[in-house]
Design a protein around this motif. Sequence first.
Motif, PDB file in Angstrom:
ATOM      1  N   THR A  85       5.493  11.225   7.580  1.00 30.29           N
ATOM      2  CA  THR A  85       5.212  10.349   8.716  1.00 30.29           C
ATOM      3  C   THR A  85       6.479  10.094   9.530  1.00 30.29           C
ATOM      4  O   THR A  85       6.482  10.189  10.756  1.00 30.29           O
ATOM      5  CB  THR A  85       4.634   9.013   8.221  1.00 30.29           C
TER       6      THR A  85
ATOM      7  N   LYS B 272      -2.917   4.471  11.107  1.00 25.25           N
ATOM      8  CA  LYS B 272      -2.138   4.384   9.870  1.00 25.25           C
ATOM      9  C   LYS B 272      -1.884   2.940   9.489  1.00 25.25           C
ATOM     10  O   LYS B 272      -1.941   2.565   8.320  1.00 25.25           O
ATOM     11  CB  LYS B 272      -0.813   5.117  10.039  1.00 25.25           C
ATOM     12  N   ILE B 273      -1.588   2.139  10.497  1.00 26.62           N
ATOM     13  CA  ILE B 273      -1.348   0.723  10.209  1.00 26.62           C
ATOM     14  C   ILE B 273      -2.623   0.081   9.674  1.00 26.62           C
ATOM     15  O   ILE B 273      -2.589  -0.709   8.736  1.00 26.62           O
ATOM     16  CB  ILE B 273      -0.836   0.007  11.473  1.00 26.62           C
TER      17      ILE B 273
ATOM     18  N   ASP C  16       0.832  -1.202   0.000  1.00 27.88           N
ATOM     19  CA  ASP C  16       0.000   0.000   0.000  1.00 27.88           C
ATOM     20  C   ASP C  16       0.872   1.259   0.000  1.00 27.88           C
ATOM     21  O   ASP C  16       1.942   1.277   0.586  1.00 27.88           O
ATOM     22  CB  ASP C  16      -0.824   0.082   1.281  1.00 27.88           C
TER      23      ASP C  16
ATOM     24  N   THR D 284      13.376   2.429  17.963  1.00 26.54           N
ATOM     25  CA  THR D 284      11.996   2.533  17.487  1.00 26.54           C
ATOM     26  C   THR D 284      11.923   1.882  16.107  1.00 26.54           C
ATOM     27  O   THR D 284      12.798   2.116  15.267  1.00 26.54           O
ATOM     28  CB  THR D 284      11.556   4.003  17.403  1.00 26.54           C
ATOM     29  N   ILE D 285      10.918   1.053  15.894  1.00 25.55           N
ATOM     30  CA  ILE D 285      10.717   0.453  14.573  1.00 25.55           C
ATOM     31  C   ILE D 285       9.374   0.934  14.044  1.00 25.55           C
ATOM     32  O   ILE D 285       8.321   0.569  14.569  1.00 25.55           O
ATOM     33  CB  ILE D 285      10.750  -1.089  14.656  1.00 25.55           C
ATOM     34  N   LEU D 286       9.418   1.771  13.030  1.00 24.79           N
ATOM     35  CA  LEU D 286       8.168   2.394  12.579  1.00 24.79           C
ATOM     36  C   LEU D 286       7.261   1.417  11.852  1.00 24.79           C
ATOM     37  O   LEU D 286       6.038   1.483  11.958  1.00 24.79           O
ATOM     38  CB  LEU D 286       8.472   3.604  11.700  1.00 24.79           C
ATOM     39  N   GLY D 287       7.846   0.534  11.090  1.00 21.57           N
ATOM     40  CA  GLY D 287       7.047  -0.498  10.430  1.00 21.57           C
ATOM     41  C   GLY D 287       5.960   0.067   9.529  1.00 21.57           C
ATOM     42  O   GLY D 287       6.160   1.091   8.855  1.00 21.57           O
ATOM     43  N   HIS D 288       4.814  -0.592   9.534  1.00 19.28           N
ATOM     44  CA  HIS D 288       3.763  -0.273   8.571  1.00 19.28           C
ATOM     45  C   HIS D 288       3.082   1.068   8.797  1.00 19.28           C
ATOM     46  O   HIS D 288       2.275   1.491   7.966  1.00 19.28           O
ATOM     47  CB  HIS D 288       2.739  -1.403   8.524  1.00 19.28           C
ATOM     48  N   ILE D 289       3.391   1.737   9.895  1.00 20.06           N
ATOM     49  CA  ILE D 289       2.892   3.104  10.055  1.00 20.06           C
ATOM     50  C   ILE D 289       3.226   3.922   8.810  1.00 20.06           C
ATOM     51  O   ILE D 289       2.442   4.774   8.390  1.00 20.06           O
ATOM     52  CB  ILE D 289       3.549   3.766  11.289  1.00 20.06           C
TER      53      ILE D 289
ATOM     54  N   ALA E 136      -1.048   6.236  15.320  1.00 21.23           N
ATOM     55  CA  ALA E 136      -0.135   5.268  14.700  1.00 21.23           C
ATOM     56  C   ALA E 136      -0.902   4.019  14.264  1.00 21.23           C
ATOM     57  O   ALA E 136      -0.724   3.529  13.149  1.00 21.23           O
ATOM     58  CB  ALA E 136       0.981   4.903  15.677  1.00 21.23           C
TER      59      ALA E 136
ATOM     60  N   VAL F  35       5.891  -6.348  13.112  1.00 24.65           N
ATOM     61  CA  VAL F  35       6.063  -5.717  14.415  1.00 24.65           C
ATOM     62  C   VAL F  35       6.381  -4.232  14.274  1.00 24.65           C
ATOM     63  O   VAL F  35       7.189  -3.839  13.425  1.00 24.65           O
ATOM     64  CB  VAL F  35       7.198  -6.400  15.214  1.00 24.65           C
ATOM     65  N   THR F  36       5.714  -3.423  15.070  1.00 21.45           N
ATOM     66  CA  THR F  36       6.073  -2.010  15.199  1.00 21.45           C
ATOM     67  C   THR F  36       6.381  -1.735  16.670  1.00 21.45           C
ATOM     68  O   THR F  36       5.642  -2.182  17.542  1.00 21.45           O
ATOM     69  CB  THR F  36       4.899  -1.126  14.738  1.00 21.45           C
ATOM     70  N   ILE F  37       7.479  -1.036  16.899  1.00 22.83           N
ATOM     71  CA  ILE F  37       7.814  -0.645  18.275  1.00 22.83           C
ATOM     72  C   ILE F  37       7.794   0.876  18.336  1.00 22.83           C
ATOM     73  O   ILE F  37       8.639   1.540  17.727  1.00 22.83           O
ATOM     74  CB  ILE F  37       9.199  -1.191  18.677  1.00 22.83           C
TER      75      ILE F  37
ATOM     76  N   ARG G  29       3.278   3.120   5.780  1.00 26.12           N
ATOM     77  CA  ARG G  29       2.478   2.846   4.568  1.00 26.12           C
ATOM     78  C   ARG G  29       1.097   3.467   4.650  1.00 26.12           C
ATOM     79  O   ARG G  29       0.342   3.414   3.680  1.00 26.12           O
ATOM     80  CB  ARG G  29       2.308   1.336   4.379  1.00 26.12           C
ATOM     81  N   GLY G  30       0.725   3.985   5.803  1.00 14.45           N
ATOM     82  CA  GLY G  30      -0.635   4.476   5.968  1.00 14.45           C
ATOM     83  C   GLY G  30      -0.713   5.978   6.123  1.00 14.45           C
ATOM     84  O   GLY G  30       0.240   6.707   5.851  1.00 14.45           O
ATOM     85  N   GLY G  31      -1.880   6.437   6.522  1.00 18.02           N
ATOM     86  CA  GLY G  31      -2.089   7.862   6.745  1.00 18.02           C
ATOM     87  C   GLY G  31      -2.712   8.537   5.548  1.00 18.02           C
ATOM     88  O   GLY G  31      -2.611   8.060   4.415  1.00 18.02           O
TER      89      GLY G  31
ATOM     90  N   ASP H  26      -4.898   1.422   7.898  1.00 20.79           N
ATOM     91  CA  ASP H  26      -5.054   1.824   6.496  1.00 20.79           C
ATOM     92  C   ASP H  26      -4.464   0.798   5.548  1.00 20.79           C
ATOM     93  O   ASP H  26      -4.942   0.606   4.436  1.00 20.79           O
ATOM     94  CB  ASP H  26      -4.284   3.131   6.227  1.00 20.79           C
ATOM     95  N   THR H  27      -3.363   0.191   5.983  1.00 22.72           N
ATOM     96  CA  THR H  27      -2.584  -0.632   5.063  1.00 22.72           C
ATOM     97  C   THR H  27      -2.936  -2.091   5.181  1.00 22.72           C
ATOM     98  O   THR H  27      -2.331  -2.934   4.551  1.00 22.72           O
ATOM     99  CB  THR H  27      -1.081  -0.510   5.389  1.00 22.72           C
TER     100      THR H  27
ATOM    101  N   GLY I 142      -6.084   7.024   3.239  1.00 17.99           N
ATOM    102  CA  GLY I 142      -4.946   6.141   3.079  1.00 17.99           C
ATOM    103  C   GLY I 142      -5.400   4.788   2.568  1.00 17.99           C
ATOM    104  O   GLY I 142      -6.595   4.549   2.416  1.00 17.99           O
ATOM    105  N   GLY I 143      -4.462   3.911   2.314  1.00 23.13           N
ATOM    106  CA  GLY I 143      -4.798   2.573   1.830  1.00 23.13           C
ATOM    107  C   GLY I 143      -5.327   2.629   0.406  1.00 23.13           C
ATOM    108  O   GLY I 143      -5.085   3.589  -0.325  1.00 23.13           O
TER     109      GLY I 143
END
Lengths: 327, 327, 327, 327
Positions: C149, D156-157, C15, C253-258, D153, D252-254, C260-262, D159-160, C67-68
Amino acid sequence: MGQVTKVGVLTSGGDAPGMNAAVRAVVRAAIFNKLKVVGIKQGYHGMIQDRMEPMTSKSVSNIIHQGGTILKSARSEGFRTPEGRKKAFENLKKSGVDGLVVIGGDGTFTGARIFSQEYNIPIVGIPGTIDNDLFGTDYTIGYDTALNTVVQAVDKIRDTASAHSRLFFIEVMGRDAGFLALRSGIASGAEAILVPEIDTDFKQLYTFLEKGFNKDKSSSIVLVAEGEKISGGAIHVAERVQKEYPDYDTRVTILGHIQRGGSPTAFDRVTASRMGVSAIEALVDDQKSIMIGLVNKEITHIPFNQALKNKKKLNPSLVELTSILSI
Amino acid sequence: MGQVTKVGVLTSGGDAPGMNAAVRAVVRAAIFNKLKVVGIKQGYHGMIQDRMEPMTSKSVSNIIHQGGTILKSARSEGFRTPEGRKKAFENLKKSGVDGLVVIGGDGTFTGARIFSQEYNIPIVGIPGTIDNDLFGTDYTIGYDTALNTVVQAVDKIRDTASAHSRLFFIEVMGRDAGFLALRSGIASGAEAILVPEIDTDFKQLYTFLEKGFNKDKSSSIVLVAEGEKISGGAIHVAERVQKEYPDYDTRVTILGHIQRGGSPTAFDRVTASRMGVSAIEALVDDQKSIMIGLVNKEITHIPFNQALKNKKKLNPSLVELTSILSI
Amino acid sequence: MGQVTKVGVLTSGGDAPGMNAAVRAVVRAAIFNKLKVVGIKQGYHGMIQDRMEPMTSKSVSNIIHQGGTILKSARSEGFRTPEGRKKAFENLKKSGVDGLVVIGGDGTFTGARIFSQEYNIPIVGIPGTIDNDLFGTDYTIGYDTALNTVVQAVDKIRDTASAHSRLFFIEVMGRDAGFLALRSGIASGAEAILVPEIDTDFKQLYTFLEKGFNKDKSSSIVLVAEGEKISGGAIHVAERVQKEYPDYDTRVTILGHIQRGGSPTAFDRVTASRMGVSAIEALVDDQKSIMIGLVNKEITHIPFNQALKNKKKLNPSLVELTSILSI
Amino acid sequence: MGQVTKVGVLTSGGDAPGMNAAVRAVVRAAIFNKLKVVGIKQGYHGMIQDRMEPMTSKSVSNIIHQGGTILKSARSEGFRTPEGRKKAFENLKKSGVDGLVVIGGDGTFTGARIFSQEYNIPIVGIPGTIDNDLFGTDYTIGYDTALNTVVQAVDKIRDTASAHSRLFFIEVMGRDAGFLALRSGIASGAEAILVPEIDTDFKQLYTFLEKGFNKDKSSSIVLVAEGEKISGGAIHVAERVQKEYPDYDTRVTILGHIQRGGSPTAFDRVTASRMGVSAIEALVDDQKSIMIGLVNKEITHIPFNQALKNKKKLNPSLVELTSILSI
């Protein structure tokens, strides 16, 4: 009137962020309690027009974060007439709907009370309005989101306020109630806050603004509720001040419907979720003609009658706070 | 005029988000290039008032994300007079400042060009204005942030637009230029966009709005640049439409200075950072009386003279886009 | 192959915010050009499963800001096989679809190129990926939103960074490309940026971090692309640094799929809108096997083949910028 | 111990958004009450190091909206020793500080209680921590902002989350308390919430996740407090689930320190403002060794001793809510 078996849910009046979270909670709590549930589109208007559709758990997926209302809202002249309400009741009967959850403000609950009396149908109300002007609940759904919207707008204006002798007048919603103006004014550090409940004392305002400029404040921000009584809103207040102080550079922002939209805050979502579930539980418990409230963090029930005939008052300790914090 | 050894940096004109990121880049690039650097407070006004202070790498820590400008901005009547500029130059000389970076819009550069000619001091300009109306650069600092501010505001209004026959008029900045209105209108899916460059054709607007309502569009949003010529801004456009269609429910939002504030976007920060570094490199390379531009993603130099006497035009392909997308 | 009459549009791969704005533009431009248009759900997978539905102007109302992707995205093993593609083509034929717009990244275009060759169906691609790693376009849809983001996340971390000797490692997306890490690193003022394209020189990193702490920097922020090669991502980089400097307080911090969205930014929405309209125009103009690009602010066409076999490179002037700005 | 005449204010422990709003209120309320006021930098550490500076109304202008704390926060080993506290007291005495307001969490108040007993100096505490784990107040400053950060956060996740069988594990702060995870989980519509107070029942989690996937939910989101006891955080929970269901696509998101930053919400700002003013009023009223609380919307006082020895519990009605809403 026996046990409720099929619930109709609708949103009515001005949009408020969090209404969708409430709809989601109503639908899922109904299913959890083995009730059937239908969504009624466009409030009482749709009830008269027979715009209903069955709702499932999936119908309310992915709406908790959305502003507005998936059921849409509308004003209904028809519902103010006996004929309109008769038609509405016939539609409910045809569909088998024997209980209602209505989400909105005092107009919504006025209609609900009359309808409930006329047709002996149990109705539970959920307070949804950004104005927070409903007696019987500490918070209405949408208020916290609107507060944050106003505060974020004022923050941006403050960023730019580096020029000397500049005065910003920012109009926020609130025709009869200053809750939104007062609390967002405190949260944004506004220099002055004009609300409908207190007649604007322009002499005092002038003294205050002069003091600020003499202290070399780079700018001042005045929050004006649209229902400000003496001048009639931000544009007129600004004109009056401008006439008195031709050297000041006055600017006006009118936030308007921005305040009704946006993704609801965490607080509004949790409140809406709790109220939605409680509304269904109240119907299951044979309650009628009540509004769900949140008082001291706990869910309460208050008769529509009480909610409608009493007036919520501004917290005097908050009013006092502004004079301490804007020194 | 020899090699620059000590640079003064100032911000002037209306605030634009990203100005701080530019100041940070100017200061750090100066230090990187072994130059001394001072911040001049309140633009040309502060230059006349001798408000300068030495800047270090640490002075500009933690400002890249802040709206507004730590150097503050101000208008200066004094700098329009030979006496004011003389005083300003004496202050620079006293401080040993032999080069300037000025961040602002066309007013800023007009002053810079005259001053540079009179006193033979090298000046490099960085375009900072939310209007994006400067010839010689694709983007000015602050434009992208302002666009997003407008778009987020319109998104919120759209959330609430569930009632039928409702018309929102949203006034955005742009006295002479419609860049902000046009691009934010496309990005927010506005139904119509009124800009200063094109005289509003009310007949066409009416036809368009009627078509929308006949199609059962729940509402329409019209973006109006404050410099809209025929009616003179959103309030007057709304009144005119309301008179023509008394049944429509028209609402006005005036965004005002909200558009000048807020934390700058990634794009504005990167552009500001690149331009700030390039401004110092230009001074080191003996350039003067130029504005830094960003054209086709590359840094360019354009004489103040050219930047000031040419007018940037709206992209016709974007104008055309709106008619395709609002069907 | 004659003139296209009915277009299918799909989204595929990861996405990216703005995909909905592109879908909206494709649908409305198709209608504007008198073409029929269907949405294909879940990318190539849905093409094989025959998940298509007709699209109208209204189907894409109120999605520009979401988003998405309303068409959903999916990976498709089946489309890698001749049998799968045969089935997909038969479904298209059955529905009368004689042209495709595919929105995605290089995996999407690889499939499109093969399918177009095998079945002589015109396909136009729109680059949608937050990684911005596609050759032939300056920007891909979603990249600007993802940048913002990341930048907003780093801003929040910097707020809290008041303790001494604290090191934050923030992992951003990018398995093979460091565009997102590099540009968001510059925009957020990160002290160091680790990307897949450049092998991490830990010696240099240590020297740099030590220098920062000796200068009494309150904290340092290191952006790490997930494709960082030497250690393999933020957690491992942090462990390595922690082992070397046991006194530092390291946080990950691991942002990850955050990412891909918003809601898409103004820039992504305008780019998506332009590309969507241009994709339809290209089909009308008998183009095939091309990707739409945005190069120097203008729409361009590039053969899938070129887009796929070339590799976009990091802008060396941006790489250099970080060393100037983090002094 | 007589009447307080000069107040010192400090922030200590982990940063929480809204601390600046509290500092502003303390400073202005002190001035309003004719007290002198100094800011102590870096908490107890700065008290020992004698880092104090006089504060004026202007010192706290334009900070109400800023994340972090202008007074900075730090841990202090020295303050745990009698020698450290002796030095701290001598510094206070030298400066004439005869009353303290300390903003922080339980570590902060433990130190305050001992210090107050040893040196008979009145100290009032303000609860500032994103964890909301302090007994004696409904809300701590920073909690509402952190909630909204987490919720945005997760939005946003979501969304995807269009791919099938995808499982997102999102780790939020909370070593010993699940308030943040629980409430943000409800507000974001998470499918499951794992908190330190309740041992994770993996069997039940598996059943639940399977049910979701069988219902063709496109994805599921699990919020994991960092203090989750059985597996020890999101990465380990994800590994465990992955092992059990190799076909699921787990991510995983941290969030990490993102949760401690950001501009405070309206709620946190108003709460902080009220608490700051009340802390000064408490000192003026000869109170000591108390924490200011907000209980049922009213300001309360609670002895440090009580705040420290009792444990706040999760609201069971909220725990129950999740099982109703995630059906």
